[in-house]
Design a protein around this motif. Structure first.
Motif, PDB file in Angstrom:
ATOM      1  N   ARG A  82       0.835  -1.193   0.000  1.00  0.00           N
ATOM      2  CA  ARG A  82       0.000   0.000   0.000  1.00  0.00           C
ATOM      3  C   ARG A  82       0.873   1.247   0.000  1.00  0.00           C
ATOM      4  NH1 ARG A  82      -2.788   1.505   5.620  1.00  0.00           N
ATOM      5  NH2 ARG A  82      -2.603   3.545   4.631  1.00  0.00           N
ATOM      6  N   GLN A  83       0.239   2.374  -0.309  1.00  0.00           N
ATOM      7  CA  GLN A  83       0.847   3.673  -0.078  1.00  0.00           C
ATOM      8  C   GLN A  83       0.540   4.113   1.345  1.00  0.00           C
ATOM      9  OE1 GLN A  83      -0.919   6.265  -3.041  1.00  0.00           O
ATOM     10  NE2 GLN A  83       0.985   6.285  -4.217  1.00  0.00           N
ATOM     11  N   LEU A  84       1.472   4.839   1.917  1.00  0.00           N
ATOM     12  CA  LEU A  84       1.212   5.468   3.203  1.00  0.00           C
ATOM     13  C   LEU A  84       0.734   6.893   2.909  1.00  0.00           C
ATOM     14  CD1 LEU A  84       4.182   4.165   5.379  1.00  0.00           C
ATOM     15  CD2 LEU A  84       1.792   3.427   5.420  1.00  0.00           C
ATOM     16  N   GLY A  85      -0.528   6.971   2.543  1.00  0.00           N
ATOM     17  CA  GLY A  85      -1.107   8.254   2.175  1.00  0.00           C
ATOM     18  C   GLY A  85      -1.551   9.027   3.397  1.00  0.00           C
ATOM     19  N   GLY A  86      -2.590   9.824   3.218  1.00  0.00           N
ATOM     20  CA  GLY A  86      -3.087  10.639   4.306  1.00  0.00           C
ATOM     21  C   GLY A  86      -3.112  12.094   3.928  1.00  0.00           C
ATOM     22  N   PRO A  87      -3.535  12.944   4.849  1.00  0.00           N
ATOM     23  CA  PRO A  87      -3.627  14.378   4.568  1.00  0.00           C
ATOM     24  C   PRO A  87      -2.260  14.958   4.209  1.00  0.00           C
ATOM     25  CG  PRO A  87      -4.708  13.825   6.646  1.00  0.00           C
ATOM     26  CD  PRO A  87      -3.938  12.622   6.235  1.00  0.00           C
ATOM     27  N   THR A  88      -2.258  15.867   3.250  1.00  0.00           N
ATOM     28  CA  THR A  88      -1.032  16.574   2.900  1.00  0.00           C
ATOM     29  C   THR A  88      -1.220  18.057   3.207  1.00  0.00           C
ATOM     30  OG1 THR A  88      -1.735  16.974   0.618  1.00  0.00           O
ATOM     31  CG2 THR A  88      -0.516  14.938   1.064  1.00  0.00           C
ATOM     32  N   THR A  89      -0.107  18.735   3.344  1.00  0.00           N
ATOM     33  CA  THR A  89      -0.145  20.175   3.526  1.00  0.00           C
ATOM     34  C   THR A  89       0.703  20.824   2.452  1.00  0.00           C
ATOM     35  OG1 THR A  89       0.084  21.957   5.162  1.00  0.00           O
ATOM     36  CG2 THR A  89       1.838  20.308   5.083  1.00  0.00           C
ATOM     37  N   LEU A  90       0.699  22.144   2.392  1.00  0.00           N
ATOM     38  CA  LEU A  90       1.463  22.842   1.367  1.00  0.00           C
ATOM     39  C   LEU A  90       2.962  22.610   1.560  1.00  0.00           C
ATOM     40  CD1 LEU A  90      -0.386  26.286   1.216  1.00  0.00           C
ATOM     41  CD2 LEU A  90      -0.475  24.437  -0.465  1.00  0.00           C
ATOM     42  N   PRO A  91       3.726  22.659   0.478  1.00  0.00           N
ATOM     43  CA  PRO A  91       5.185  22.560   0.619  1.00  0.00           C
ATOM     44  C   PRO A  91       5.726  23.618   1.575  1.00  0.00           C
ATOM     45  CG  PRO A  91       4.567  22.320  -1.688  1.00  0.00           C
ATOM     46  CD  PRO A  91       3.320  22.715  -0.952  1.00  0.00           C
ATOM     47  N   VAL A  92       6.859  23.320   2.154  1.00  0.00           N
ATOM     48  CA  VAL A  92       7.519  24.232   3.083  1.00  0.00           C
ATOM     49  C   VAL A  92       7.871  25.533   2.358  1.00  0.00           C
ATOM     50  CG1 VAL A  92       9.616  24.565   4.437  1.00  0.00           C
ATOM     51  CG2 VAL A  92       8.431  22.364   4.498  1.00  0.00           C
ATOM     52  N   GLY A  93       7.502  26.650   2.975  1.00  0.00           N
ATOM     53  CA  GLY A  93       7.781  27.956   2.403  1.00  0.00           C
ATOM     54  C   GLY A  93       6.560  28.653   1.857  1.00  0.00           C
ATOM     55  N   LEU A  94       5.444  27.927   1.679  1.00  0.00           N
ATOM     56  CA  LEU A  94       4.234  28.508   1.101  1.00  0.00           C
ATOM     57  C   LEU A  94       3.193  28.878   2.152  1.00  0.00           C
ATOM     58  CD1 LEU A  94       3.755  26.357  -2.123  1.00  0.00           C
ATOM     59  CD2 LEU A  94       4.941  28.532  -1.836  1.00  0.00           C
ATOM     60  N   GLY A  95       3.543  28.757   3.431  1.00  0.00           N
ATOM     61  CA  GLY A  95       2.653  29.236   4.485  1.00  0.00           C
ATOM     62  C   GLY A  95       1.431  28.382   4.702  1.00  0.00           C
ATOM     63  N   GLY A  96       1.578  27.065   4.631  1.00  0.00           N
ATOM     64  CA  GLY A  96       0.441  26.178   4.838  1.00  0.00           C
ATOM     65  C   GLY A  96      -0.040  26.179   6.282  1.00  0.00           C
ATOM     66  N   PRO A  97      -1.277  25.718   6.502  1.00  0.00           N
ATOM     67  CA  PRO A  97      -1.788  25.620   7.874  1.00  0.00           C
ATOM     68  C   PRO A  97      -1.054  24.531   8.646  1.00  0.00           C
ATOM     69  CG  PRO A  97      -3.283  24.542   6.360  1.00  0.00           C
ATOM     70  CD  PRO A  97      -2.243  25.209   5.508  1.00  0.00           C
ATOM     71  N   SER A  98      -1.267  24.496   9.938  1.00  0.00           N
ATOM     72  CA  SER A  98      -0.657  23.447  10.756  1.00  0.00           C
ATOM     73  C   SER A  98      -1.072  22.081  10.217  1.00  0.00           C
ATOM     74  CB  SER A  98      -1.100  23.583  12.216  1.00  0.00           C
ATOM     75  OG  SER A  98      -0.489  22.587  13.009  1.00  0.00           O
ATOM     76  N   PRO A  99      -0.125  21.206   9.897  1.00  0.00           N
ATOM     77  CA  PRO A  99      -0.463  19.952   9.219  1.00  0.00           C
ATOM     78  C   PRO A  99      -1.106  18.928  10.146  1.00  0.00           C
ATOM     79  CG  PRO A  99       1.867  20.001   9.735  1.00  0.00           C
ATOM     80  CD  PRO A  99       1.321  21.346  10.125  1.00  0.00           C
ATOM     81  N   GLN A 100      -1.919  18.071   9.541  1.00  0.00           N
ATOM     82  CA  GLN A 100      -2.423  16.918  10.268  1.00  0.00           C
ATOM     83  C   GLN A 100      -1.351  15.830  10.291  1.00  0.00           C
ATOM     84  OE1 GLN A 100      -6.485  15.627   9.331  1.00  0.00           O
ATOM     85  NE2 GLN A 100      -6.734  17.473   8.078  1.00  0.00           N
ATOM     86  N   ILE A 101      -1.294  15.106  11.395  1.00  0.00           N
ATOM     87  CA  ILE A 101      -0.301  14.047  11.563  1.00  0.00           C
ATOM     88  C   ILE A 101      -0.928  12.715  11.175  1.00  0.00           C
ATOM     89  CG2 ILE A 101       1.340  12.971  13.129  1.00  0.00           C
ATOM     90  CD1 ILE A 101       1.774  15.974  12.692  1.00  0.00           C
ATOM     91  N   SER A 102      -0.289  12.014  10.253  1.00  0.00           N
ATOM     92  CA  SER A 102      -0.726  10.668   9.885  1.00  0.00           C
ATOM     93  C   SER A 102      -0.016   9.650  10.765  1.00  0.00           C
ATOM     94  CB  SER A 102      -0.422  10.388   8.414  1.00  0.00           C
ATOM     95  OG  SER A 102      -1.101  11.304   7.575  1.00  0.00           O
ATOM     96  N   GLU A 103      -0.671   8.513  11.029  1.00  0.00           N
ATOM     97  CA  GLU A 103      -0.089   7.473  11.880  1.00  0.00           C
ATOM     98  C   GLU A 103      -0.371   6.101  11.299  1.00  0.00           C
ATOM     99  OE1 GLU A 103      -0.711   7.657  16.081  1.00  0.00           O
ATOM    100  OE2 GLU A 103      -1.008   9.833  16.101  1.00  0.00           O
ATOM    101  N   TYR A 104       0.585   5.177  11.526  1.00  0.00           N
ATOM    102  CA  TYR A 104       0.410   3.791  11.098  1.00  0.00           C
ATOM    103  C   TYR A 104       1.349   2.938  11.947  1.00  0.00           C
ATOM    104  CZ  TYR A 104      -0.038  -0.292   8.053  1.00  0.00           C
ATOM    105  OH  TYR A 104      -0.287  -1.552   7.547  1.00  0.00           O
ATOM    106  N   THR A 105       0.897   1.754  12.352  1.00  0.00           N
ATOM    107  CA  THR A 105       1.740   0.852  13.135  1.00  0.00           C
ATOM    108  C   THR A 105       2.318  -0.219  12.217  1.00  0.00           C
ATOM    109  OG1 THR A 105       0.464   1.214  15.153  1.00  0.00           O
ATOM    110  CG2 THR A 105       1.857  -0.749  15.074  1.00  0.00           C
TER     111      THR A 105
END
Length: 412
Positions: free
Chosen positions: A304-327
């Motif tokens: 599988r891919q370890l997908g999940g929410p993404t945020t804007l690239p560093v430097g573009l002022g994105g909001p606080s990112p969501q943290i993805s988790e997997y065991t």
């Protein structure tokens, strides 16, 4: 001479535990003040004292395709040896000694391990080999690796030996910035590859094992050449600063974002994948800032891919990112890569793409080798499949094993 007495065998070389300890001690004592150019003759002298000859020190080239000889007085300097198809390459990939019988003795190839990072291979010939020899030479190779790593900061000779072609200024900056490309402890192992080795600019990796947490980041700065290398340098510097401050993944993203924006303005950015892996539990957390999703490899197949929410690239002022988790499960591997790998056009003119990447992963994983060998073979296979590398292309492989390492701190 009385009956039953034996004449001493003057040809016999003492390689006992006591002799070995004295020999290694002398080498260590001398090494502290040894100028870099005298490392080679010192190694040759010490090997001769255990009956060895034809000593070669082979260092991994920057392209990670060959083991190249280190020149020096007393060393045998031959031709470069392919990592994938030679006795020296086998020792390097397996991180284990290889012995090749010869008419005049045994040719031995010993991996030079600085901790768990591989510096190269030491080759030498002995008339015969027993377990005392193997133990002593393994320890000698470890000390030689430590000496090479320590002394390389004082000289350019080791860097020059590893170069098989001219290197750009941007690549020079990136290689100086990188941590060791491999690291292994009982619970986890990592291995990284950056291409094109002599012209890399915007891609970089970084990691640190702090107690039970492996911190890792893969970054890809926009653009090419010195501009990209400068941006990557700032991004890695900001990441390390934030990591060493002990802040969270979301806070690391914010700190890096601010550093890039303030230094380069609103039109520049860096994509990034930042991860924390608890090596005791296998719990993986990550922030994806505009990066390709990592691949999860289980039982030698991409599951599988370890997908999940993404945020804007560093430097573009994105909001606080969501943290993805997997065991993770024990033995799982996580493969991170930059888009230069999949967006490259193959010899057929088509984008290489993720499906072909996964097919290459399956082909290499069937060999069931360690992460270091897997990453190297995968890089070589991908270069052959794509036929060219016009953009930076980076692989970073993590294998989680679990368990504990406390036994290593107990003296037997």
């Amino acid at each position: 001479m009385a009956e039953g007495e034996r004449k001493p065998d003057k040809a016999r070389v003492d390689r006992s535990e006591g002799f070995g300890e004295r020999l290694l001690g002398v080498l260590l004592d001398r090494a502290h003040e040894m100028p870099p150019q005298l490392i080679a003759p010192l190694i040759a002298e010490e090997v001769a004292r255990v009956g060895g000859r034809e000593v070669s020190i082979l260092l991994q080239d920057y392209g990670q395709e060959f083991l190249v000889p280190l020149p020096g007085r007393g060393l045998l300097v031959g031709e470069p040896e392919e990592i994938g198809d030679s006795a020296a390459g086998t020792a390097f990939l397996r991180m284990a000694p290889v012995e090749v019988p010869q008419t005049d003795g045994m040719r031995m190839y010993l991996p030079l391990l600085d901790g768990s990072d591989e510096v190269g291979v030491m080759a030498l010939t002995l008339g015969s080999v027993d377990d005392d020899d193997r133990r002593l030479l393994r320890r000698l190779a470890g000390l030689v690796a430590d000496m090479l790593v320590t002394k390389h900061a004082y000289t350019d000779r080791f860097f020059q030996a590893r170069r098989r072609e001219p290197m750009s200024v941007a690549a020079e900056m990136q290689w100086t910035l990188l941590p060791p490309l491999s690291m292994s402890v009982p619970q986890v192992e990592v291995a990284g590859i950056l291409e094109p080795a002599y012209d890399i600019a915007g891609d970089s990796i970084d990691y640190a094992l702090n107690d039970d947490i492996l911190h890792a980041a893969v970054i890809d700065a926009m653009g090419h050449g010195l501009d990209a290398a400068t941006m990557a340098t700032v991004a890695v510097g900001a990441y390390r600063h934030a990591r060493r401050a002990g802040i969270s993944l979301a806070e690391k993203y914010a700190f890096m974002d601010q550093a890039i924006a303030e230094q380069f303005g609103p039109d520049h950015f860096v994509t990034a994948q930042m991860m924390n892996l608890d090596i005791a539990t296998g719990r993986l957390k990550w922030v994806n800032a505009g990066h390709p999703a990592p691949l999860l490899i289980r039982n030698h197949e991409v599951v599988r891919q370890l997908g999940g929410p993404t945020t804007l690239p560093v430097g573009l002022g994105g909001p606080s990112p969501q943290i993805s988790e997997y065991t993770l499960q024990r033995g799982d591997r996580v493969l991170c890569y930059t888009d230069g790998l999949t967006e490259e056009r193959g010899m057929d003119g088509q984008q290489f793409g993720e499906e072909r990447l996964i097919a290459c992963v399956h082909s290499i994983e069937r060999r069931e080798e360690g992460p270091r060998a897997t990453a190297l073979r995968l890089s070589h296979a991908l270069k052959q499949e794509r036929g060219t590398t016009s953009d930076d292309a980076t692989l970073f492989l993590i294998e989680w094993r679990g368990g504990a390492a406390d036994h290593l701190a107990v003296l037997e």
